[in-house]
Design a protein around this motif. Sequence first.
Motif, PDB file in Angstrom:
ATOM      1  N   ARG A   5       1.000  -1.279  -0.069  1.00  0.00           N
ATOM      2  CA  ARG A   5      -0.112  -0.037  -0.083  1.00  0.00           C
ATOM      3  C   ARG A   5       0.833   1.218   0.004  1.00  0.00           C
ATOM      4  NH1 ARG A   5      -3.596  -2.745   4.588  1.00  0.00           N
ATOM      5  NH2 ARG A   5      -1.540  -3.299   4.977  1.00  0.00           N
ATOM      6  N   ARG A   9       0.616   3.840  -2.809  1.00  0.00           N
ATOM      7  CA  ARG A   9       0.149   5.089  -2.646  1.00  0.00           C
ATOM      8  C   ARG A   9       0.924   6.322  -3.255  1.00  0.00           C
ATOM      9  NH1 ARG A   9       0.031   4.375   2.226  1.00  0.00           N
ATOM     10  NH2 ARG A   9      -2.004   3.868   2.531  1.00  0.00           N
ATOM     11  N   PHE A  82      -7.363   5.338  -1.074  1.00  0.00           N
ATOM     12  CA  PHE A  82      -6.070   5.611  -0.011  1.00  0.00           C
ATOM     13  C   PHE A  82      -5.541   6.683  -0.276  1.00  0.00           C
ATOM     14  CE2 PHE A  82      -2.832   2.515  -1.887  1.00  0.00           C
ATOM     15  CZ  PHE A  82      -3.030   3.155  -3.029  1.00  0.00           C
ATOM     16  N   ASP A 107      -7.969   2.594   3.054  1.00  0.00           N
ATOM     17  CA  ASP A 107      -7.825   1.244   2.250  1.00  0.00           C
ATOM     18  C   ASP A 107      -9.010   0.735   2.096  1.00  0.00           C
ATOM     19  OD1 ASP A 107      -5.650  -0.758   1.429  1.00  0.00           O
ATOM     20  OD2 ASP A 107      -7.451  -1.810   2.760  1.00  0.00           O
TER      21      ASP A 107
END
Length: 275
Positions: A5, A9, A82, A107
């Motif tokens: 993530r 991101r 996110f 998320d």
Amino acid sequence: MEDYRDINRVHWDERAPAHAGSPDYAIERLVAEPDRISDVVAFDRPALGDVGGLRAVHLQCHIGTDTVSLARLGAQVSGLDFSPASLAEARALAGRLGLDVDFHEADVYDAVEILGAHAFDLVYTGIGAIGWLPSIDRWAQTVAGLLRLGGRLFMREGHPSLFTIDDVRDDGLLVVRHPYFESEEPQVWDEPGTYVQTDVELRHTLTHEWNHGIGEILTALLDHGLRITSFVEHDSVPWEALPGAMTVDDRGEWSLTEGRDRLPLSYTVQAVRTG
């Protein structure tokens, strides 16, 4: 190992303002034309039907062009993503359009905790979303957790068969090289640029992605109490997925220039929560 993530991101945070400034997202046309909706939602609209008055959530909403389009069609919409940079662009767009859309930074797997259980008539998710998620089962569980009884999922997504293609040979043959089925480990890509027209020089090029087979997607939905009501495969996608081998139409959809019936490029699935 760095969390997928975090890697993804920073990739999307960097691209959000570039995408908002690209003619491909046509934000200025959305602002200038009060009845205009995004090309993606316009493609979906015949199957999507009337969304007026529905409580809807758009998962992985990015910069919000599809989210505000649903609002323009009369839905009461929440967007979730996110990427804080993407949400900044989405909020700015909704503000320019005078639309009451609430956006949430989270998320996708945390959507039920953030937005509330069984609170929505419609879960909408669009092209280029689920490939960033490692588990399609957890995604389906999230969808079921968001929908009220009788509520509906609407998803159009790039076809997993398309994502197995490595390139197109000089003789026009398609080379299958990448996994079709979900894998425990991500596919790690380090590629420059992005899928829209932009002069912005991008530095964060690393991504972690997963493919999910059609059987895995449908089974996950069934396992979490959804009934499949429609499944349609399409011979087009809204970006040039195979550069040099595709032709764009007046809707902004790209298809194979030669032998377009060889490969499904996207699909639409609809499902209703029954349990």
